[in-house]
Scaffold this active site. Structure first.
Site, PDB file in Angstrom:
ATOM      1  N   LYS A  94       0.851  -1.191   0.000  1.00  0.00           N
ATOM      2  CA  LYS A  94       0.000   0.000   0.000  1.00  0.00           C
ATOM      3  C   LYS A  94       0.890   1.244   0.000  1.00  0.00           C
ATOM      4  O   LYS A  94       1.738   1.424   0.888  1.00  0.00           O
ATOM      5  CB  LYS A  94      -0.884  -0.038   1.247  1.00  0.00           C
ATOM      6  CG  LYS A  94      -2.170   0.736   1.127  1.00  0.00           C
ATOM      7  CD  LYS A  94      -3.026   0.414   2.342  1.00  0.00           C
ATOM      8  CE  LYS A  94      -4.312   1.170   2.363  1.00  0.00           C
ATOM      9  NZ  LYS A  94      -5.021   0.975   3.630  1.00  0.00           N
TER      10      LYS A  94
HETATM   11  C1  E4P Z   1      -8.161   2.277   3.455  1.00  0.00           C
HETATM   12  O1  E4P Z   1      -7.572   1.275   3.097  1.00  0.00           O
HETATM   13  C2  E4P Z   1      -8.101   2.816   4.817  1.00  0.00           C
HETATM   14  O2  E4P Z   1      -7.565   1.874   5.699  1.00  0.00           O
HETATM   15  C3  E4P Z   1      -9.424   3.147   5.403  1.00  0.00           C
HETATM   16  O3  E4P Z   1     -10.512   2.732   4.645  1.00  0.00           O
HETATM   17  C4  E4P Z   1      -9.518   4.444   6.107  1.00  0.00           C
HETATM   18  O4  E4P Z   1     -10.808   4.631   6.599  1.00  0.00           O
HETATM   19  P1  E4P Z   1     -11.193   5.693   7.734  1.00  0.00           P
HETATM   20  O5  E4P Z   1     -11.518   6.971   7.066  1.00  0.00           O
HETATM   21  O6  E4P Z   1     -12.406   5.087   8.392  1.00  0.00           O
HETATM   22  O7  E4P Z   1     -10.000   5.789   8.642  1.00  0.00           O
END
Ligand code: E4P
Length: 225
Positions: A94
């Site tokens: 990522k």
């Molecule tokens: C994406 O991969 C992130 O981990 C995630 O969806 C972030 O979400 P949040 O806005 O609830 O922290």
């Protein structure tokens, strides 16, 4: 016109092993996404512990597991990403949507290492990450909603662009907060959603289902007593 020609996959957005196991036991889980905040929430700290935790997750779920780099420079992202990718065949590296991140995605793509470009908040960012060869792009729906932009509209727009252009990059709707986000993601052609367990389980609920089942069981009891 929408991008999706396959059935939308379900990823869970957590580093909590119990929740990953619960979703996996439901039989609908296709993968996991994590981020540094989610790892910290579980108290996972230090390189050795972090790497072990990714392996633990891979041992629960037979599907893609996104592991995020902490570096923000090209060389650092390459070194970290290669280490993460070597952990398990299901690891997806990522990478944040920044300039060096785009260069790193291009590098990983040329090496056959899969990537998930995170922190996508516009179609321009999605196009750039797709052009660099990202396996997934993660538009953050909930965080856009939080600042009064329509997160779902971004999914629809990227979906249309990817269809017109024929990009192979998968749209991974992230920052999902509720079951409507999941339903709209399916409607607008996201290839994947990543969601907290609570929003996935909320898809189960309908008061008429509860009422109907109670009636069926009551009628059965009356007829058999
Ligand atoms: C994406 O991969 C992130 O981990 C995630 O969806 C972030 O979400 P949040 O806005 O609830 O922290």
């Amino acid at each position: 016109m929408y991008a999706n020609l396959t059935v939308m996959k379900f990823f869970i957005d957590t580093a909590n092993l119990a929740q990953i196991t619960e979703a996996n036991d439901l039989g609908i889980l296709d993968g996991v996404t994590t981020n540094p905040s989610l790892m910290a929430k579980e108290g996972i700290a230090g390189e050795a512990a972090v790497l072990k935790h990714y392996i633990d997750i891979c041992n629960i779920v037979d599907g893609d597991v996104s592991a995020e780099v902490i570096s923000t420079d090209y060389e650092g992202m390459i070194a970290e990403g290669e280490k993460l990718a070597a952990l398990h065949q299901n690891i997806v590296v990522k990478i944040p949507m920044i300039k060096d991140g785009i260069k790193a995605i291009k590098y990983f793509s040329s090496k056959g290492i899969r990537t998930n470009c995170t922190l996508i908040f516009s179609s321009g960012q999605a196009i750039l990450a797709a052009k660099a060869g990202a396996t997934y792009i993660s538009p953050f729906v909930g965080r856009l909603d939080d600042i009064s932009y329509d997160g779902m509209q971004l999914i629809a727009e990227i979906s249309q662009i990817f269809t017109v252009q024929g990009y192979q990059t998968q749209i991974l709707a992230a920052s999902i907060r509720n079951p409507i986000h999941i339903i709209k993601s399916a409607q607008y052609g996201a290839h994947v959603i990543t969601s907290p367990l609570s929003a996935i389980l909320a898809l189960l609920n309908h008061p008429l289902t509860d009422k109907g089942l109670a009636q069926f069981l009551a009628d059965h009891k009356k007829a058999n007593s």
